[in-house]
Design a protein around this motif. Structure first.
Motif, PDB file in Angstrom:
ATOM      1  N   MET A  29       0.820  -1.195   0.000  1.00  0.00           N
ATOM      2  CA  MET A  29       0.000   0.000   0.000  1.00  0.00           C
ATOM      3  C   MET A  29       0.869   1.265   0.000  1.00  0.00           C
ATOM      4  O   MET A  29       0.563   2.222  -0.688  1.00  0.00           O
ATOM      5  CB  MET A  29      -0.924  -0.040   1.216  1.00  0.00           C
ATOM      6  CG  MET A  29      -1.832   1.144   1.318  1.00  0.00           C
ATOM      7  SD  MET A  29      -3.014   1.130  -0.006  1.00  0.00           S
ATOM      8  CE  MET A  29      -4.109   2.381   0.514  1.00  0.00           C
ATOM      9  N   GLN A  30       1.938   1.231   0.778  1.00  0.00           N
ATOM     10  CA  GLN A  30       2.810   2.400   0.849  1.00  0.00           C
ATOM     11  C   GLN A  30       3.498   2.656  -0.494  1.00  0.00           C
ATOM     12  O   GLN A  30       3.722   3.800  -0.870  1.00  0.00           O
ATOM     13  CB  GLN A  30       3.860   2.231   1.945  1.00  0.00           C
ATOM     14  CG  GLN A  30       4.720   3.464   2.111  1.00  0.00           C
ATOM     15  CD  GLN A  30       5.740   3.323   3.214  1.00  0.00           C
ATOM     16  OE1 GLN A  30       5.838   2.276   3.846  1.00  0.00           O
ATOM     17  NE2 GLN A  30       6.505   4.360   3.441  1.00  0.00           N
ATOM     18  N   THR A  31       3.794   1.582  -1.244  1.00  0.00           N
ATOM     19  CA  THR A  31       4.421   1.740  -2.561  1.00  0.00           C
ATOM     20  C   THR A  31       3.511   2.534  -3.493  1.00  0.00           C
ATOM     21  O   THR A  31       3.962   3.444  -4.192  1.00  0.00           O
ATOM     22  CB  THR A  31       4.712   0.355  -3.178  1.00  0.00           C
ATOM     23  OG1 THR A  31       5.545  -0.369  -2.288  1.00  0.00           O
ATOM     24  CG2 THR A  31       5.385   0.484  -4.532  1.00  0.00           C
ATOM     25  N   TYR A  32       2.215   2.197  -3.478  1.00  0.00           N
ATOM     26  CA  TYR A  32       1.256   2.911  -4.328  1.00  0.00           C
ATOM     27  C   TYR A  32       1.107   4.364  -3.889  1.00  0.00           C
ATOM     28  O   TYR A  32       1.010   5.264  -4.720  1.00  0.00           O
ATOM     29  CB  TYR A  32      -0.111   2.232  -4.295  1.00  0.00           C
ATOM     30  CG  TYR A  32      -0.099   0.828  -4.843  1.00  0.00           C
ATOM     31  CD1 TYR A  32       0.291   0.583  -6.162  1.00  0.00           C
ATOM     32  CD2 TYR A  32      -0.465  -0.238  -4.057  1.00  0.00           C
ATOM     33  CE1 TYR A  32       0.298  -0.694  -6.671  1.00  0.00           C
ATOM     34  CE2 TYR A  32      -0.466  -1.524  -4.564  1.00  0.00           C
ATOM     35  CZ  TYR A  32      -0.079  -1.749  -5.868  1.00  0.00           C
ATOM     36  OH  TYR A  32      -0.064  -3.017  -6.371  1.00  0.00           O
ATOM     37  N   LEU A  33       1.092   4.579  -2.603  1.00  0.00           N
ATOM     38  CA  LEU A  33       0.951   5.927  -2.076  1.00  0.00           C
ATOM     39  C   LEU A  33       2.137   6.798  -2.483  1.00  0.00           C
ATOM     40  O   LEU A  33       1.958   7.934  -2.941  1.00  0.00           O
ATOM     41  CB  LEU A  33       0.801   5.909  -0.557  1.00  0.00           C
ATOM     42  CG  LEU A  33       0.678   7.267   0.124  1.00  0.00           C
ATOM     43  CD1 LEU A  33      -0.604   7.961  -0.317  1.00  0.00           C
ATOM     44  CD2 LEU A  33       0.721   7.114   1.628  1.00  0.00           C
ATOM     45  N   MET A  34       3.343   6.261  -2.346  1.00  0.00           N
ATOM     46  CA  MET A  34       4.528   7.041  -2.700  1.00  0.00           C
ATOM     47  C   MET A  34       4.597   7.294  -4.214  1.00  0.00           C
ATOM     48  O   MET A  34       5.005   8.368  -4.640  1.00  0.00           O
ATOM     49  CB  MET A  34       5.803   6.347  -2.211  1.00  0.00           C
ATOM     50  CG  MET A  34       5.934   6.364  -0.693  1.00  0.00           C
ATOM     51  SD  MET A  34       5.700   7.997   0.041  1.00  0.00           S
ATOM     52  CE  MET A  34       7.079   8.890  -0.619  1.00  0.00           C
ATOM     53  N   ALA A  35       4.184   6.309  -5.011  1.00  0.00           N
ATOM     54  CA  ALA A  35       4.148   6.524  -6.459  1.00  0.00           C
ATOM     55  C   ALA A  35       3.157   7.635  -6.792  1.00  0.00           C
ATOM     56  O   ALA A  35       3.438   8.501  -7.626  1.00  0.00           O
ATOM     57  CB  ALA A  35       3.764   5.229  -7.173  1.00  0.00           C
ATOM     58  N   PHE A  36       2.013   7.632  -6.126  1.00  0.00           N
ATOM     59  CA  PHE A  36       1.005   8.662  -6.354  1.00  0.00           C
ATOM     60  C   PHE A  36       1.527  10.037  -5.936  1.00  0.00           C
ATOM     61  O   PHE A  36       1.355  11.018  -6.662  1.00  0.00           O
ATOM     62  CB  PHE A  36      -0.266   8.326  -5.578  1.00  0.00           C
ATOM     63  CG  PHE A  36      -1.347   9.349  -5.694  1.00  0.00           C
ATOM     64  CD1 PHE A  36      -2.125   9.438  -6.833  1.00  0.00           C
ATOM     65  CD2 PHE A  36      -1.577  10.250  -4.661  1.00  0.00           C
ATOM     66  CE1 PHE A  36      -3.123  10.399  -6.951  1.00  0.00           C
ATOM     67  CE2 PHE A  36      -2.565  11.212  -4.765  1.00  0.00           C
ATOM     68  CZ  PHE A  36      -3.338  11.285  -5.906  1.00  0.00           C
ATOM     69  N   VAL A  37       2.176  10.115  -4.796  1.00  0.00           N
ATOM     70  CA  VAL A  37       2.671  11.399  -4.280  1.00  0.00           C
ATOM     71  C   VAL A  37       3.781  11.945  -5.176  1.00  0.00           C
ATOM     72  O   VAL A  37       3.734  13.119  -5.583  1.00  0.00           O
ATOM     73  CB  VAL A  37       3.157  11.254  -2.819  1.00  0.00           C
ATOM     74  CG1 VAL A  37       3.922  12.490  -2.364  1.00  0.00           C
ATOM     75  CG2 VAL A  37       1.985  10.980  -1.895  1.00  0.00           C
ATOM     76  N   ILE A  38       4.767  11.123  -5.490  1.00  0.00           N
ATOM     77  CA  ILE A  38       5.897  11.588  -6.312  1.00  0.00           C
ATOM     78  C   ILE A  38       5.424  11.961  -7.715  1.00  0.00           C
ATOM     79  O   ILE A  38       5.743  13.038  -8.242  1.00  0.00           O
ATOM     80  CB  ILE A  38       7.012  10.519  -6.375  1.00  0.00           C
ATOM     81  CG1 ILE A  38       7.584  10.244  -4.987  1.00  0.00           C
ATOM     82  CG2 ILE A  38       8.108  10.933  -7.355  1.00  0.00           C
ATOM     83  CD1 ILE A  38       8.258  11.405  -4.317  1.00  0.00           C
ATOM     84  N   GLY A  39       4.645  11.093  -8.342  1.00  0.00           N
ATOM     85  CA  GLY A  39       4.122  11.392  -9.675  1.00  0.00           C
ATOM     86  C   GLY A  39       3.232  12.620  -9.662  1.00  0.00           C
ATOM     87  O   GLY A  39       3.288  13.456 -10.569  1.00  0.00           O
ATOM     88  N   GLY A  40       2.416  12.745  -8.631  1.00  0.00           N
ATOM     89  CA  GLY A  40       1.539  13.908  -8.515  1.00  0.00           C
ATOM     90  C   GLY A  40       2.312  15.205  -8.347  1.00  0.00           C
ATOM     91  O   GLY A  40       1.957  16.224  -8.939  1.00  0.00           O
ATOM     92  N   LEU A  41       3.363  15.161  -7.550  1.00  0.00           N
ATOM     93  CA  LEU A  41       4.174  16.362  -7.361  1.00  0.00           C
ATOM     94  C   LEU A  41       4.871  16.785  -8.655  1.00  0.00           C
ATOM     95  O   LEU A  41       4.977  17.984  -8.952  1.00  0.00           O
ATOM     96  CB  LEU A  41       5.198  16.148  -6.245  1.00  0.00           C
ATOM     97  CG  LEU A  41       4.631  16.100  -4.825  1.00  0.00           C
ATOM     98  CD1 LEU A  41       5.717  15.721  -3.824  1.00  0.00           C
ATOM     99  CD2 LEU A  41       4.002  17.433  -4.451  1.00  0.00           C
ATOM    100  N   ILE A  42       5.340  15.807  -9.424  1.00  0.00           N
ATOM    101  CA  ILE A  42       5.963  16.131 -10.705  1.00  0.00           C
ATOM    102  C   ILE A  42       4.936  16.791 -11.627  1.00  0.00           C
ATOM    103  O   ILE A  42       5.216  17.804 -12.284  1.00  0.00           O
ATOM    104  CB  ILE A  42       6.571  14.872 -11.352  1.00  0.00           C
ATOM    105  CG1 ILE A  42       7.788  14.401 -10.540  1.00  0.00           C
ATOM    106  CG2 ILE A  42       6.968  15.131 -12.808  1.00  0.00           C
ATOM    107  CD1 ILE A  42       8.333  13.047 -10.946  1.00  0.00           C
ATOM    108  N   CYS A  43       3.731  16.240 -11.652  1.00  0.00           N
ATOM    109  CA  CYS A  43       2.670  16.804 -12.505  1.00  0.00           C
ATOM    110  C   CYS A  43       2.244  18.191 -12.031  1.00  0.00           C
ATOM    111  O   CYS A  43       1.996  19.087 -12.848  1.00  0.00           O
ATOM    112  CB  CYS A  43       1.474  15.862 -12.543  1.00  0.00           C
ATOM    113  SG  CYS A  43       1.833  14.313 -13.400  1.00  0.00           S
TER     114      CYS A  43
END
Length: 117
Positions: free
Chosen positions: A1-15
């Motif tokens: 679950m944490q892997t998905y959350l971090m992918a969402f946060v990092i990708g979201g911040l880049i966007c």
């Protein structure tokens, strides 16, 4: 679950960063695209992008800076394997799957849809 959350946060911040650059500066989407690919490559060359990939996974590798990272890290890896010839082959080998997918999907879309005239 944490892997998905971090992918969402990092990708979201880049966007979010890309959107802010387009909204608050005179940069066009093309400028931001080039800036992100180059920034990903430079950060990768300095060894600063891989820690972001380790934390964010696909959130860091899928957006545009991830493409720059892929090109540079593939080139560095190939240089370590075969020497200077790796400058010419490393980036192509590292990004071949993504480039091929982009061409195939673009062709498929062009065959299915009619362009506006």
């Amino acid at each position: 679950m944490q892997t998905y959350l971090m992918a969402f946060v990092i990708g979201g911040l880049i966007c979010v960063l890309g959107q802010l650059l387009m909204d608050l500066t005179p940069l066009t989407p093309a400028h931001v695209l080039v800036l992100f690919v180059v920034l990903g490559g430079v950060l990768s060359g300095l060894g600063l992008y891989q820690p972001l990939v380790d934390i964010g996974g696909a959130g860091a590798t899928v957006p545009l800076p991830g493409f720059g990272h892929s090109l540079v890290s593939g080139t560095i890896e190939e240089i370590n394997k075969v020497g200077l010839w790796g400058i010419f082959t490393g980036a192509v080998k590292a990004a071949a799957a993504g480039i091929t997918a982009a061409i195939v999907f673009a062709l498929a879309i062009a065959l299915v849809f009619n362009p506006k005239g």
